[in-house]
Design a protein around this motif. Structure first.
Motif, PDB file in Angstrom:
ATOM      1  N   LEU A   1       0.815  -1.200   0.000  1.00 57.15           N
ATOM      2  CA  LEU A   1       0.000   0.000   0.000  1.00 57.15           C
ATOM      3  C   LEU A   1       0.853   1.256   0.000  1.00 57.15           C
ATOM      4  N   GLY A   2       1.946   1.238   0.752  1.00 59.75           N
ATOM      5  CA  GLY A   2       2.825   2.416   0.817  1.00 59.75           C
ATOM      6  C   GLY A   2       3.403   2.772  -0.530  1.00 59.75           C
ATOM      7  N   ALA A   3       3.824   1.771  -1.306  1.00 61.61           N
ATOM      8  CA  ALA A   3       4.375   2.026  -2.632  1.00 61.61           C
ATOM      9  C   ALA A   3       3.299   2.562  -3.567  1.00 61.61           C
ATOM     10  N   TRP A   4       2.104   2.047  -3.450  1.00 62.42           N
ATOM     11  CA  TRP A   4       1.001   2.488  -4.313  1.00 62.42           C
ATOM     12  C   TRP A   4       0.615   3.930  -4.005  1.00 62.42           C
ATOM     13  N   ARG A   5       0.602   4.313  -2.717  1.00 64.69           N
ATOM     14  CA  ARG A   5       0.185   5.655  -2.314  1.00 64.69           C
ATOM     15  C   ARG A   5       1.282   6.684  -2.503  1.00 64.69           C
TER      16      ARG A   5
ATOM     17  N   PHE B   1     -10.162 -11.108   8.634  1.00 64.61           N
ATOM     18  CA  PHE B   1      -8.720 -10.942   8.418  1.00 64.61           C
ATOM     19  C   PHE B   1      -8.373 -10.645   6.960  1.00 64.61           C
ATOM     20  N   ASP B   2      -9.114 -11.206   6.007  1.00 69.06           N
ATOM     21  CA  ASP B   2      -8.787 -10.969   4.602  1.00 69.06           C
ATOM     22  C   ASP B   2      -9.152  -9.557   4.152  1.00 69.06           C
TER      23      ASP B   2
ATOM     24  N   LEU C   1      -3.603  -3.349   6.659  1.00 70.50           N
ATOM     25  CA  LEU C   1      -3.276  -2.466   7.786  1.00 70.50           C
ATOM     26  C   LEU C   1      -1.805  -2.516   8.161  1.00 70.50           C
ATOM     27  N   ALA C   2      -1.109  -3.582   7.785  1.00 69.55           N
ATOM     28  CA  ALA C   2       0.324  -3.663   8.071  1.00 69.55           C
ATOM     29  C   ALA C   2       1.087  -2.508   7.427  1.00 69.55           C
ATOM     30  N   ASP C   3       0.547  -1.953   6.350  1.00 64.91           N
ATOM     31  CA  ASP C   3       1.194  -0.852   5.633  1.00 64.91           C
ATOM     32  C   ASP C   3       0.656   0.518   6.035  1.00 64.91           C
ATOM     33  N   VAL C   4      -0.176   0.577   7.067  1.00 67.18           N
ATOM     34  CA  VAL C   4      -0.808   1.833   7.485  1.00 67.18           C
ATOM     35  C   VAL C   4      -0.183   2.295   8.803  1.00 67.18           C
ATOM     36  N   ALA C   5       0.161   3.566   8.854  1.00 64.13           N
ATOM     37  CA  ALA C   5       0.737   4.126  10.082  1.00 64.13           C
ATOM     38  C   ALA C   5      -0.204   3.874  11.258  1.00 64.13           C
TER      39      ALA C   5
ATOM     40  N   GLN D   1      -3.167  -8.717  15.984  1.00 63.71           N
ATOM     41  CA  GLN D   1      -1.798  -8.251  15.738  1.00 63.71           C
ATOM     42  C   GLN D   1      -1.805  -7.000  14.859  1.00 63.71           C
ATOM     43  N   LEU D   2      -2.671  -6.961  13.853  1.00 68.38           N
ATOM     44  CA  LEU D   2      -2.735  -5.799  12.964  1.00 68.38           C
ATOM     45  C   LEU D   2      -3.306  -4.564  13.660  1.00 68.38           C
ATOM     46  N   LEU D   3      -4.144  -4.789  14.680  1.00 65.17           N
ATOM     47  CA  LEU D   3      -4.755  -3.672  15.405  1.00 65.17           C
ATOM     48  C   LEU D   3      -3.957  -3.253  16.641  1.00 65.17           C
ATOM     49  N   GLU D   4      -2.984  -4.079  17.031  1.00 71.28           N
ATOM     50  CA  GLU D   4      -2.200  -3.814  18.228  1.00 71.28           C
ATOM     51  C   GLU D   4      -1.456  -2.479  18.123  1.00 71.28           C
TER      52      GLU D   4
END
Length: 168
Positions: free
Chosen positions: A5-9, A24-25, A30-34, A62-65
């Motif tokens: 996502l970071g590369a795309w944005r 989860f899918d 979200l792993a690529d979101v600040a 884990q993604l929401l942590e």
């Protein structure tokens, strides 16, 4: 390998993340979101538990942590929210697949686009009026939400429809 996502944005920061639901899918990006970017979900979505979630909840957790509390949409009786108060993006209550499932309609230069999330995730389901079945929290509610979205799209024949897992 696909770009994240970071590369795309590029250098454009995200102001918010608007999720259709917390399976989860649908949250893996979200792993690529600040971690300080607010995340919006439908009412009751963050408290929903099911046997299906038991298998996948560790990934979602884990993604929401380390993030701020999820922001829940507060729908009135219309079931719609004008997200930016300018009629460019609407959040639509679409419960059934999960209690807080949300669909979105964006007004784009190419015309309106409906994002169904998993209210309907396949072309066959959309064309044959079949909701996600056993993966739904509330089958009757899922059927009502699908009927609502199909009727919305029928009233706006130029509307593009983006399903949860396939292109229409």
């Amino acid at each position: 390998m696909e770009a994240g996502l970071g590369a795309w944005r590029g250098d454009r920061p995200l102001a918010d993340v608007l999720l259709t639901h917390l399976h989860f899918d649908h949250v893996l990006g979200l792993a690529d979101v600040a971690r300080d970017v607010p995340i919006f979900v439908g009412p009751g979505e963050s408290a929903f538990e099911s046997p299906f979630h038991a298998l996948t909840q560790p990934v979602v957790d884990q993604l929401l942590e380390g993030r701020a509390a999820l922001q829940e949409w507060v729908f009135d009786e219309s079931g719609a929210i004008d997200v930016f108060s300018d009629a460019s993006l609407f959040a639509l209550a679409a419960p059934g697949h999960t209690p807080g499932s949300v669909a979105y309609v964006a007004r784009t230069p190419e015309g309106p686009v409906l994002f169904t999330g998993d209210v309907c995730h396949t072309v066959w389901g959309w064309r044959n009026d079949v909701e996600p079945g056993t993966f739904s929290y509330d089958s009757a509610g899922s059927a009502r939400s699908l009927a609502f979205l199909r009727a919305l799209a029928a009233r706006h024949p130029s509307m593009q429809v983006r399903l949860g897992h396939q292109s229409l």
